[in-house]
Design a protein around this motif. Structure first.
Motif, mmCIF file in Angstrom:
data_model
loop_
_atom_site.group_PDB
_atom_site.id
_atom_site.type_symbol
_atom_site.label_atom_id
_atom_site.label_comp_id
_atom_site.label_asym_id
_atom_site.label_seq_id
_atom_site.Cartn_x
_atom_site.Cartn_y
_atom_site.Cartn_z
ATOM 1 N N TYR A 1 -50.093 61.393 -27.630
ATOM 2 C CA TYR A 1 -50.030 60.990 -26.225
ATOM 3 C C TYR A 1 -51.144 59.964 -25.967
ATOM 4 N N ARG B 1 -47.233 53.557 -21.657
ATOM 5 C CA ARG B 1 -46.103 54.053 -20.866
ATOM 6 C C ARG B 1 -45.735 53.088 -19.749
ATOM 7 N N PHE B 2 -46.450 51.960 -19.637
ATOM 8 C CA PHE B 2 -46.150 51.042 -18.540
ATOM 9 C C PHE B 2 -44.745 50.459 -18.704
ATOM 10 N N PHE C 1 -53.931 49.935 -26.936
ATOM 11 C CA PHE C 1 -54.442 50.160 -25.584
ATOM 12 C C PHE C 1 -53.761 49.226 -24.580
ATOM 13 N N ASP C 2 -53.449 49.773 -23.405
ATOM 14 C CA ASP C 2 -52.865 48.959 -22.337
ATOM 15 C C ASP C 2 -53.630 49.207 -21.037
ATOM 16 N N PRO C 3 -54.323 48.188 -20.536
ATOM 17 C CA PRO C 3 -55.082 48.390 -19.292
ATOM 18 C C PRO C 3 -54.207 48.757 -18.094
ATOM 19 N N LYS C 4 -52.883 48.582 -18.217
ATOM 20 C CA LYS C 4 -51.997 48.925 -17.088
ATOM 21 C C LYS C 4 -51.615 50.399 -17.071
ATOM 22 N N ASP C 5 -52.022 51.151 -18.084
ATOM 23 C CA ASP C 5 -51.677 52.571 -18.172
ATOM 24 C C ASP C 5 -52.983 53.364 -18.271
ATOM 25 N N SER C 6 -53.306 54.101 -17.208
ATOM 26 C CA SER C 6 -54.568 54.849 -17.178
ATOM 27 C C SER C 6 -54.650 55.902 -18.277
ATOM 28 N N THR C 7 -53.500 56.335 -18.789
ATOM 29 C CA THR C 7 -53.514 57.383 -19.808
ATOM 30 C C THR C 7 -53.461 56.796 -21.217
ATOM 31 N N VAL D 1 -54.949 55.179 -24.498
ATOM 32 C CA VAL D 1 -56.255 55.446 -25.103
ATOM 33 C C VAL D 1 -56.797 54.194 -25.796
#
Lengths: 483, 477, 95
Positions: free
Chosen positions: A191, A196-197, A229-235, A237
């Motif tokens: 996870y 997930r964006f 990593f994707d800065p648009k998805d807070s979850t 990592v």
């Protein structure tokens, strides 16, 4: 061409043995030829040929990525700019997403060619691909059987060789279970590993996208593009992405494999037990040590999951209200009518069942007994895995209790359908990575072996799966008529 | 029967960030409908929230200013309900673990200081707006405001009159503007108030049933709405009725509150932790960094003004009510070298009056601190009298000249040359022998007549102290 | 635990979810079956257990306060069911 591995395809493209346009055309023809499988909701022929042309230019200019020019089919849960993104629902039958999911963006940047959007259980809620508004998907190994779900279209597209690879999403087993039932390789990453964006949410704390491929080797290449990593998805990592292909060939000597006794109890189908046992013997031969582990709370995974996932979905699906996008009922008389009719018409029965369940579990008077309780059990299950993974490197077990069942067989009994997720669901609750690889056949239908690892050990899982695929050929079997 | 009122306020302050709490869309007020509503604000499928650091920082600043507990661990929850101005069908808010815990604010009513407890302050997203103009009988939805960061500040039910409630609200309004976390613009909805009002027989410990009055957007209306609601409840109970717990809307035109049944129905918000957001962890470093940049708080500044500048309580209160005003005051003191009291009097007196009349803020004052300081310097060094100073002040307001330039140009310099003053006084005594007799026979009041005559003759430019001194000598003969 | 059709209707209203009258009975039956599954949870004592909302024990990342979104109204309006003058239209809202 459609039988080649991703590595072979990439080499073939770069050596100009064939062009991306030719390769794309081969797959488009196969898709049309096998439309009766109902694997696709949308075929994006024009976009595919255009991207293939662009990929060929990139290849000519030697600006290639490992997936440049290779045709992919996307689960219809990923938003695709100006292309219908239905999520398998009548609610979104008219929805052309105004943006790309991060995963789609990454494939575009890599120069992969999108063939179309794949059928799935409505809003990813289902274990058989029968809840789709666009109808059931058929298993190419036996078209009377389900392909599994919710990423049923994805598993079928790969198994029937309608695409070089596909994407899936896994909330309670939706990558691993259809992969097992269709005889392909499917990986659910840790996870937070894949953004997930733009991936339409079912249960936000459980959803994770991942590759569905012919082999672990292919999965390593696809995950390389999807992860990060994707800065648009807070979850999401923020950890470096390792080179998943680099470690595929490491020997497995000394690998410690844990077999949870709860997975291998008397309840397990005898044939399934025999096949899995044979698979585990292969690992022994590869130098692994086998150990029994115990995870006492596993049995509560299903009730905990069927509280948490519906609770999250009941809120996630509130935005489908007929105001800003999606289905709107004809001539609403007032606001309540607009909401109830648009949602009532737009959602299918299983989605409604889960919205009702989740709404109930969160409502006053039941929140503690259901939601909080389920979250506590989630902690216990997660701890069970953590403890087991201090003793062993990976955990192995079945993916499904049985091979694919008949279309229509379990639709009348939701509880029985939910129970078939018994081996996959706990992994989502813990957020761990797991993959399913083909491990034999029962009555000519494929079954899978599940390999579960510690957080962010995808490279190791792929290595373990790849080594098995070097000494077995289950993953190279093709359903009759799809060679 | 004697009744007692219990009031608690929930105040929604829009935090003055550039972008929204969970998206990169602008929060600027007044844009064309839906031009500042991005995919996240519209709640389109698949989009995700990412928390704005500045919203968190501003909430912590507020928490520190009310001496509250700043939660090291706070979480966002979904508050579920369907409404067209709420695009996702849930509002991202905080429930069990708000970012700001218990704090307090001191208010002063009729000379008595009262401490009002603040239960909590939590971050949440604002909703959009429903426009009810006639779109063929339909309602238009503008989601520009959706996602604007809000800090909801919840007081304890510790206010016992509308006056206290308004004083608390004003004090809070002053504070959030002072801290620079909210622009305080009530017309634009940056600072909104919901009031929970109940009554109980005097002496009773248990609270009465409360009604919540929603969205009262001016100080005047808060007072009126609460007073009206108190009357309504008392009348209802005295006539044998019962107050029902409900949401009411204040109608400023009819000056009454009425029930909002549409919002009442099935209020089960089904709060649960938002799985798209992780716990907000506020560590000591983050707090230390904010603390280091925290402005001197109004309360501390007021005390300092009283001791360092010897100001009375009222002047100190007024001058510390806003940061720009206190900064202006201190700049004038430093630049003019005049007594702080003189500076305070001019700022809270003439300058404030002129600003009020012109409906200007201190930041827009036509008289810069340097120019006011220039004027006060000339009062202090006796170049001009207080009376002439008022004339110079008028000129300062109208023109851009300095006080010295005005004094020189208009020849307003005070005459301190005793010879010149004596000549005039001699003439006036000679011309008014009757009054001289009266004075000498004990009518002291006549002295003022002589001062007036001298000033008139000298066009107000004579140094009053000199005039007094010479007049006394001459009249005593 | 079993739910009545009345319970189902109440929950459906809370979720603003239209369900066909003839299906209410079957939803009541299905949901009751699912709830029976849930009761297994109550057999385990979890008093000392901290609820787990997320697989990762991580802190929320904070975004710098910058405006990064541009006006995209036309695109968004083009997928909306009913709009006028840049507004989304809904049946009259009564307060």
């Amino acid at each position: 061409m459609h039988n080649k591995s991703l590595k072979e395809l990439s080499i073939g493209l770069q050596n100009k043995e064939f062009s991306s346009v030719e390769l794309t055309q081969v797959f488009l023809n196969r898709i049309k030829q096998h439309q009766d499988l109902n694997a696709f909701i949308t075929i994006t022929e024009e976009i595919a040929l255009q991207s293939a042309k662009e990929a060929d230019i990139r290849i000519a200019n030697k600006k290639t990525d490992s997936l440049t020019g290779i045709p992919v089919a996307q689960k219809d849960i990923f938003c695709t700019l100006d292309v219908k993104t239905s999520c398998g629902s009548m609610m979104l039958d008219n929805f052309n997403a105004p943006y790309n999911a991060t995963v789609i963006e990454k494939f575009n940047q890599a120069g992969a060619v999108m063939l179309g959007k794949l059928n799935m259980d409505e809003f990813a809620m289902g274990s058989s691909n029968e809840t789709s508004y666009y109808g059931a998907v058929k298993n190419p190994w036996n078209t009377h059987k389900v392909p599994g779900g919710s990423s049923g279209g994805s598993a079928v597209a790969v198994a029937a060789k309608l695409a070089a690879f596909a994407t899936g999403t896994d909330t309670g087993g939706s990558i691993r279970q259809p992969a097992a039932l269709c005889g392909i390789t499917g990986l659910k990453p840790t996870y937070g590993r894949v953004s997930r964006f733009g991936m339409i949410a079912y249960a936000s704390s459980l959803d994770q996208g991942g590759p569905m491929t012919h082999s672990a080797e292919d999965a390593a290449i696809v995950l390389q593009t999807m992860a990060g990593f994707d800065p648009k998805d807070s979850t999401s990592v923020d950890l470096p992405v390792p080179d998943y292909s680099a470690t595929l060939n490491q020997p497995l000597t000394g690998l410690k494999i844990g077999l949870p006794k709860e997975f291998f109890s008397d309840d397990l189908n005898a044939e399934m037990a025999t096949k899995l046992s044979a698979a585990i013997d292969e690992y022994r031969k590869l130098g692994a040590e086998i150990k029994e582990v115990s995870m006492p709370n596993l049995k509560l995974a299903i009730p905990a999951y069927y509280v948490i996932a519906p609770a999250e979905c009941s809120a996630n699906l509130s935005r489908f209200d007929g105001v800003r996008f999606g289905h709107r009922c004809e001539n609403p008389v007032d606001l309540t009518d607009l909401y109830t009719r648009s949602r009532g018409e737009g959602f299918g029965k299983e989605v409604k069942r889960r919205i009702l369940m989740g709404t109930y579990a969160l409502s006053t008077g039941y929140y503690d007994a259901y939601y909080v309780k389920a979250q506590k059990i989630r902690r216990l299950i997660s701890d069970d895995f953590k403890n087991a993974l201090t003793e062993v490197d990976v955990i192995m077990g079945p993916v499904t209790p049985t091979p694919a069942f008949d279309i229509g067989e379990k639709m009348s009994d939701p509880v029985e359908m939910y129970l078939s997720d018994i081996y996959t669901i706990a992994i989502n609750l813990a957020g761990l990575p797991a993959l399913s690889i083909p491990a034999g056949f029962i009555n000519e239908m494929p079954i899978g072996l599940q390999i579960i690892g510690n957080y962010f050990t995808e490279a190791h899982l792929l290595n373990i799966a790849h080594q098995y695929q070097q000494v077995t050929n289950w993953h190279q079997q093709t359903p009759k008529g799809f060679a | 029967m004697e009744w007692e009122t219990v009031i608690g306020l929930e105040i929604h302050t829009q935090l003055a960030t550039q972008s929204k709490i969970f998206s990169g869309a602008s929060t600027a007020y007044g844009a064309e409908p839906n031009t500042q509503a991005c995919a996240v604000d519209l709640g389109l499928p698949g989009v995700l929230p990412v928390l704005n650091e500045d919203a968190v920082r501003k909430a912590v600043i507020f928490g520190m200013a009310i001496e509250a507990h700043i939660a090291p661990y706070s979480i966002f929850a979904r508050k579920n309900y369907f409404y067209p101005d709420l695009p996702k069908g849930y509002q991202i808010s905080q429930m069990d673990h708000p970012i700001v815990g218990k704090g307090h604010l001191d208010i002063e009513v009729d000379g008595v200081t009262k401490r009002i407890g603040i239960t909590r302050a939590h971050l949440e997203e604002d909703a959009g707006k429903s426009l009810h103009e006639n779109f063929h009988g339909l309602t238009g939805i503008d989601l520009n405001r959706a996602g604007t960061p809000l800090l909801e500040i919840v007081s304890e039910p510790e206010m016992s009159s509308a006056k206290e409630a308004v004083t608390y609200m004003r004090k809070l309004h002053e504070l959030v503007r002072y801290l620079g976390i909210c622009d305080g613009n009530m017309q634009e909805g940056s600072f909104r108030c919901d009031a929970n009002v109940s009554v109980r027989p005097k002496g009773q410990v248990e609270f009465g049933t409360r009604a919540e009055i929603k969205n009262i957007n001016s100080f005047k209306f808060v007072e009126k709405a609460i007073n009206h609601e108190i009357e309504r409840q008392i009348e209802l109970i005295e006539n044998g009725g019962k107050v029902v717990q409900e949401t009411r809307l204040y109608d400023s035109v009819k000056d009454e509150t009425r029930s909002m049944r549409s919002k009442e129905e099935a209020n089960d918000y089904r709060y649960f932790p938002d799985p798209d957001l992780l716990p907000v962890i506020i560590d000591e470093d983050f707090k230390a960094q904010i603390k280091a940049n925290l402005p001197e708080l109004p309360h501390a500044k007021k005390l300092r003004f009283k001791t360092d500048y010897q100001l009375d309580d009222e002047s100190a209160s007024i001058l510390t009510s806003s940061r720009t005003l206190s900064d202006y005051f201190e700049a004038v003191v430093n630049a003019s070298g005049s007594e702080a009291k003189l500076c305070a009097n001019w700022i809270t007196g003439d300058l404030s009056a002129a600003l009020n009349k012109a409906d200007l803020e201190i930041t827009d004052s036509p008289i810069s601190y340097e120019r006011l300081a220039g004027l006060l310097t000339r009062i202090t060094d006796n170049t001009i009298s207080g009376k002439i100073a008022k004339q110079v002040f008028e000129e300062l307001w109208q023109s851009s000249a300095s006080a010295d330039e005005i004094i020189a140009e208009k020849g307003l310099k005070q005459i301190t040359d005793t010879g010149a003053i004596e000549t005039i006084i001699n003439k006036i005594i000679a011309d008014n022998q009757d009054q001289v007799e009266q004075y000498r026979s004990g009518k002291d009041k006549v002295f003022a007549f002589f001062v007036g005559q001298v000033m008139k003759e000298m066009k107000g430019k004579a140094n009053p102290a000199e005039v007094n001194k010479i007049l006394k000598e001459k009249l005593q003969g | 635990m079993s739910l009545t059709t009345n319970d189902v209707n109440k929950i459906a209203h809370l979720a603003r979810l239209g369900i066909d009258a003839q299906d209410t009975e079957s939803y009541a039956k299905d949901l009751s079956g699912i709830l029976d599954l849930m009761t297994q949870m109550s057999e385990l004592n979890t008093d000392a257990v901290e609820p787990m909302a997320h697989p990762m024990d991580q802190a929320q990342r904070l975004r710098a306060d910058n405006i990064t979104e541009i006006n995209n109204r036309d695109k968004f309006m083009s997928i909306a069911p009913q709009t006028e003058d840049g507004l989304f239209l809904v049946p009259k809202v009564i307060e």
